[in-house]
Design an enzyme around this catalytic site. Structure first.
Site, PDB file in Angstrom:
ATOM      1  N   ASP A 137       1.195  -1.205   0.294  1.00 54.55           N
ATOM      2  CA  ASP A 137       0.145   0.206   0.487  1.00 54.55           C
ATOM      3  C   ASP A 137       0.989   1.363  -0.166  1.00 54.55           C
ATOM      4  OD1 ASP A 137       0.465   0.168   2.746  1.00 54.55           O
ATOM      5  OD2 ASP A 137      -1.848  -0.802   3.560  1.00 54.55           O
ATOM      6  N   ARG A 194      -8.241 -15.074   7.742  1.00 55.22           N
ATOM      7  CA  ARG A 194      -7.274 -15.130   7.277  1.00 55.22           C
ATOM      8  C   ARG A 194      -7.166 -16.175   6.731  1.00 55.22           C
ATOM      9  NH1 ARG A 194      -2.324 -12.773   8.312  1.00 55.22           N
ATOM     10  NH2 ARG A 194      -1.751 -12.026  10.751  1.00 55.22           N
TER      11      ARG A 194
END
Length: 195
Positions: free
Chosen positions: A98, A160
């Site tokens: 990011d 996850r």
């Protein structure tokens, strides 16, 4: 009622296609073999699937860093490589790129170990949040500026193992980390096929 702003960004079939594509690119660029270095823990599912699709000799290793918090501006390695990568091509495998800070830090850290090359692969490229001018060499998906869970990505250790990659409301999941459990592990909202 569904949790707020839950969006399926990539279903398992879409992820499978994109991971296979990235693996083919990595294989083509490294005909003599490659070392895949996964960034713990968010890259583990992506790395496992990627390694199964790579068609050249492959070593796998891992690194872990303290999370980038945006305040201290300090990142440090808390788990380093177990084997030497000197004179070997390396692909750093990230769950998300990011801002670019963590990937850039780790790329420079790996370059200090004298590999023949260091490239960056990411599951999710969140270009809208980029601060450093880092462009991954390989990316499975370009994603919107959403908080991501599933396919190895988590919030406080949750989600996850959720199939697919999902965008969730960051405020909602911060307020209640279990906010999306019923939707993502039950018969929650369905997205359009092939997405």
């Amino acid at each position: 009622m569904s949790a707020p702003e839950l969006e399926l960004l990539a279903d398992p079939a879409h992820l499978e296609r994109e991971v296979a594509r990235v693996a083919a690119e990595i294989s083509a660029d490294h005909p003599d073999g490659v070392t895949l270095v996964g960034v713990l823990k968010g890259s583990v599912v992506f790395l496992a699937d990627l390694a199964r699709h790579v068609t050249v000799p492959t070593l796998v290793d891992f690194v872990a860093v303290t999370p980038y918090d945006g305040v201290s501006g300090r990142t440090r390695v808390v788990k380093d490589l177990d084997q030497s990568v000197a004179d070997r091509p390396v692909v750093l495998v990230c769950g998300i790129v990011d801002t670019g800070f963590t990937a850039d830090f780790l790329r420079r850290h790996l370059q200090d170990t004298a590999p023949s090359s260091v490239r960056v692969a990411t599951l999710a490229d969140k270009v809208a949040r980029r601060i450093l001018p880092l462009t991954p060499d390989y990316r499975a998906l370009e994603v919107p500026d959403r908080f991501l869970v599933g396919y190895g990505l988590d919030h406080r250790g949750r989600y996850r193992n959720v199939p697919g990659l999902w965008g969730v409301d960051a405020d909602a999941v911060s307020e209640d980390p279990d906010r999306y459990v019923a939707d993502l592990y039950g018969a929650g909202p369905q997205a359009a096929p092939g997405r």
